[in-house]
Design a protein around this motif. Structure first.
Motif, PDB file in Angstrom:
ATOM      1  N   GLY A  80      54.130  64.329  78.919  1.00  0.00           N
ATOM      2  CA  GLY A  80      53.012  64.027  78.028  1.00  0.00           C
ATOM      3  C   GLY A  80      52.048  64.369  78.617  1.00  0.00           C
ATOM      4  O   GLY A  80      51.058  65.350  78.209  1.00  0.00           O
ATOM      5  N   ILE A  84      48.878  67.464  77.910  1.00  0.00           N
ATOM      6  CA  ILE A  84      47.644  67.482  78.082  1.00  0.00           C
ATOM      7  C   ILE A  84      47.105  68.453  78.758  1.00  0.00           C
ATOM      8  O   ILE A  84      46.096  69.381  78.448  1.00  0.00           O
ATOM      9  CB  ILE A  84      47.236  66.196  78.260  1.00  0.00           C
ATOM     10  N   LEU A  89      48.455  69.592  72.567  1.00  0.00           N
ATOM     11  CA  LEU A  89      48.389  68.155  72.320  1.00  0.00           C
ATOM     12  C   LEU A  89      49.381  67.452  71.441  1.00  0.00           C
ATOM     13  O   LEU A  89      49.819  66.393  71.578  1.00  0.00           O
ATOM     14  CB  LEU A  89      46.936  67.881  71.837  1.00  0.00           C
ATOM     15  N   ALA A  92      52.293  66.713  73.730  1.00  0.00           N
ATOM     16  CA  ALA A  92      51.766  65.583  74.500  1.00  0.00           C
ATOM     17  C   ALA A  92      52.109  64.193  73.582  1.00  0.00           C
ATOM     18  O   ALA A  92      52.649  63.401  74.032  1.00  0.00           O
ATOM     19  CB  ALA A  92      50.611  65.735  74.881  1.00  0.00           C
ATOM     20  N   LYS A  93      51.459  64.197  72.393  1.00  0.00           N
ATOM     21  CA  LYS A  93      51.603  63.155  71.535  1.00  0.00           C
ATOM     22  C   LYS A  93      53.253  62.955  71.106  1.00  0.00           C
ATOM     23  O   LYS A  93      53.546  61.698  71.231  1.00  0.00           O
ATOM     24  CB  LYS A  93      51.188  63.305  70.248  1.00  0.00           C
ATOM     25  N   GLU A 112      47.279  56.758  77.271  1.00  0.00           N
ATOM     26  CA  GLU A 112      47.283  58.234  77.024  1.00  0.00           C
ATOM     27  C   GLU A 112      47.600  58.666  75.645  1.00  0.00           C
ATOM     28  O   GLU A 112      46.935  59.748  75.329  1.00  0.00           O
ATOM     29  CB  GLU A 112      48.416  58.616  78.030  1.00  0.00           C
ATOM     30  N   ARG A 115      44.183  58.517  74.098  1.00  0.00           N
ATOM     31  CA  ARG A 115      43.319  59.493  74.334  1.00  0.00           C
ATOM     32  C   ARG A 115      43.716  60.823  73.658  1.00  0.00           C
ATOM     33  O   ARG A 115      42.858  61.892  73.370  1.00  0.00           O
ATOM     34  CB  ARG A 115      43.280  59.763  76.114  1.00  0.00           C
ATOM     35  N   THR A 116      44.836  61.141  73.704  1.00  0.00           N
ATOM     36  CA  THR A 116      45.647  62.290  73.020  1.00  0.00           C
ATOM     37  C   THR A 116      45.134  62.296  71.522  1.00  0.00           C
ATOM     38  O   THR A 116      44.640  63.427  71.042  1.00  0.00           O
ATOM     39  CB  THR A 116      47.235  62.461  73.088  1.00  0.00           C
TER      40      THR A 116
END
Length: 182
Positions: A80, A84, A89, A92-93, A112, A115-116
């Motif tokens: 992830g 990023i 993204l 990452a998610k 995290e 934040r994503t």
């Protein structure tokens, strides 16, 4: 063979702690060359490459670790982070979400993921994620600060300032109330 690999893994960890990355990489590659099924070596090598900002090598090794142990939440988390850094993204998610399906209370992964969501401009999901962190760890300064940022950006100034003060240690929450720290 497994006992020998365990000793070499421990040696590699010591080398990493001593910042002797070249020797650690060599030792981990040696382990993989002798036992391509050792997911720990791939994980450590991938994580080391991530620290060194070699994201393609990190991704390759972390994916190999996951192929060998598909429940390794640490590898999912680090993938992830890589996505990023690569500005992917959505992927990452997805990795953070997969890790949280296995370990739903991992605070680092929750932060995290939040934040994503924020980077994806999904402020409602970011807010929910940071609130979940604070349910688990009410005094988490990182989650408080990030939640304050979301609230302030979206016009909830008094609530945002409350969390900003909390993140700086000026107030502590107790249930629904808060007290001033002296």
């Amino acid at each position: 063979m497994l006992n020998q690999n365990n000793k070499k893994i421990e040696q590699a960890i010591l080398l990493i702690k001593k910042s002797d990355f070249a020797k650690a990489i060599g030792l981990l590659e040696e382990i993989i060359n002798h036992n391509s099924e050792d997911f720990r070596a791939y994980y450590l090598l991938g994580t080391l490459y991530l620290q060194l900002k070699k994201t393609d090598l990190a991704e390759l090794n972390l994916r190999n670790a996951l192929k060998l142990n598909n429940n390794m939440t640490e590898a999912m988390h680090n993938l992830g982070i890589i996505f990023i850094l690569k500005k992917n993204l959505i992927e990452a998610k997805d990795y953070f979400s997969k890790a949280l399906q296995i370990n739903p209370e991992n605070l680092q992964t929750l932060i995290e993921l939040g934040r994503t969501y924020e980077l994806l401009c999904n402020f409602e999901e970011a807010k929910k994620t940071f609130e979940k962190v604070l349910k688990i760890d009410p005094d988490n300064p990182v989650a408080s600060s990030l939640l304050a940022n979301i609230l302030l950006k979206n016009g909830f100034h008094s609530e945002g300032l409350k969390y900003l003060k909390k993140s700086s240690g000026l107030i502590k929450f107790q249930n629904e109330n808060f007290t001033i720290v002296k």
